[in-house]
Write a protein that holds these residues in place. Structure first.
Motif, mmCIF file in Angstrom:
data_model
loop_
_atom_site.group_PDB
_atom_site.id
_atom_site.type_symbol
_atom_site.label_atom_id
_atom_site.label_comp_id
_atom_site.label_asym_id
_atom_site.label_seq_id
_atom_site.Cartn_x
_atom_site.Cartn_y
_atom_site.Cartn_z
ATOM 1 N N GLY A 64 0.779 -1.227 0.000
ATOM 2 C CA GLY A 64 0.000 0.000 0.000
ATOM 3 C C GLY A 64 0.810 1.274 0.000
ATOM 4 N N ALA A 65 2.041 1.222 -0.484
ATOM 5 C CA ALA A 65 2.903 2.407 -0.487
ATOM 6 C C ALA A 65 2.378 3.464 -1.447
ATOM 7 N N ASP A 66 2.598 4.727 -1.103
ATOM 8 C CA ASP A 66 2.290 5.812 -2.024
ATOM 9 C C ASP A 66 3.534 6.629 -2.375
ATOM 10 N N THR A 67 4.663 6.322 -1.718
ATOM 11 C CA THR A 67 5.909 7.045 -1.978
ATOM 12 C C THR A 67 7.091 6.073 -1.962
ATOM 13 N N ILE A 68 7.885 6.109 -3.021
ATOM 14 C CA ILE A 68 9.100 5.298 -3.105
ATOM 15 C C ILE A 68 10.278 6.152 -2.663
#
Length: 341
Positions: A64-68
């Motif tokens: 569920g990541a939104d930022t790498i």
């Protein structure tokens, strides 16, 4: 043969070419030299990190990541491709860039730095010797305090997940050489952060193909490089549920071609870059693939490889960093500090 049951993204919808370098072979009067063209893989300008990111990004999405968040040197091929993958997946991306060579970050520079800006990265530049893991954790905490969900990718995408991409590459190599009727005597590859080399080894072990894989170190002494590659390869084999069967001689990393250090070009690497360009129209970079090709040519001169042997060179990409290295390739001949990792 499937590399793993792990989820993966598909950033390259084809097998990268495996080509015979006839003109280059003739110019060296040596063994038959083939090239696996992973510089032609998917995402922005391609390269070996694309294969690693197929598994790593799938894991980020599952979490569920939104930022790498990832790191590298100022002309990092890995950072460019992680950023490109994030853009493709609709995620934000924060890059922590280390000035391995002082004053090597210039916002108006060419090469990968230009691409960071075009692709829309959030960039933090830190001096040489900075603890990069700590800096990435700081960036991740900043994202969390703003309500975001960060996912941290290690340097070079070099972990077990990343290495799975090169298990798949090993399977491709086996299929392509069988179709060509070529029996390989050795594979030569860059040993940097380690997962590309380790994944190839693990894939060949899984496939029961005892083809020697010779790593040319671009940054470390042989002992350290071999320890990193062995650890990753064993972790990948465990992931694949394959009994660990790496002999003491399975992991080979040669440090004879590092020169004065990481990102500092050598004259032999520059000679190889020019020779391959003029014989095959294929470009290498001065940080990674140029030094690796210098290693391959050195082994030919030392009679490690013989005329009639079939040797495969893994082209791991790096094209954008070539455009950040004009002064050392056609200009003054001195490094301009444009490094990559």
């Amino acid at each position: 043969m499937n590399a793993t049951t792990r989820a993966k993204r598909n950033y390259t919808s084809y097998m990268t070419p495996l080509q015979f370098l006839g003109n280059f072979t003739e110019a060296l009067n040596g063994p038959n030299i083939y090239m696996k063209r992973d510089d032609l893989s998917g995402l922005t300008a391609g390269g070996n990190k694309t294969r690693k990111l197929e598994y790593i990004m799938a894991d980020a999405i599952e979490q569920g990541a939104d930022t790498i968040i990832t790191c590298g040197a100022t002309q990092s091929n890995h950072c460019r491709l992680a950023l490109a993958a994030a853009v493709k997946e609709g995620l934000k991306c924060s890059l922590v860039l280390e000035e391995v060579i002082s004053n090597s970050y210039h916002p108006e520079a060419n090469g990968n730095i230009l691409l960071y800006h075009l692709l829309g990265a959030d960039i933090t530049v830190v001096p040489k010797g900075t603890n990069m893991q700590e800096e990435m954790e700081k960036a991740a905490e900043k994202v969390r305090t703003q309500g975001g969900r960060p996912y941290v990718i290690p340097l070079g995408g070099s972990n077990v997940l990343g290495g799975l991409g090169y298990v798949k590459c090993a399977h491709e190599i086996i299929q392509q050489t069988e179709e060509m009727g070529v029996n390989l005597d050795a594979i030569v590859v860059a040993s940097g952060s380690g997962a590309t080399h380790a994944g190839l080894l693990a894939g060949l072990v899984q496939s029961r193909r005892p083809i020697p894989v010779i790593g040319i170190s671009v940054s470390r002494n042989s002992e350290d490089a071999e320890g990193i590659v062995r650890g990753l390869a064993e972790g990948i084999l465990e992931e694949l549920v394959v009994p660990k069967s790496l002999s003491d001689r399975s992991v080979q990393c040669l440090d004879d071609y590092v020169g004065d250090g990481y990102a500092i070009p050598t004259s032999s690497a520059l000679e190889c870059i020019r020779l391959l360009a003029k014989t095959e129209g294929i470009l290498l970079d001065p940080v990674y693939t140029g030094k690796v090709m210098a290693g391959l040519v050195g082994l030919i001169k030392e009679k490690v490889f013989n005329k009639g042997d079939n040797i495969l060179f893994i082209h791991t990409g790096g094209l954008p960093s070539v455009f950040g290295s004009a002064s050392i390739l056609i200009g003054s001949g001195k490094s301009d500090g444009r490094d990559s990792k």
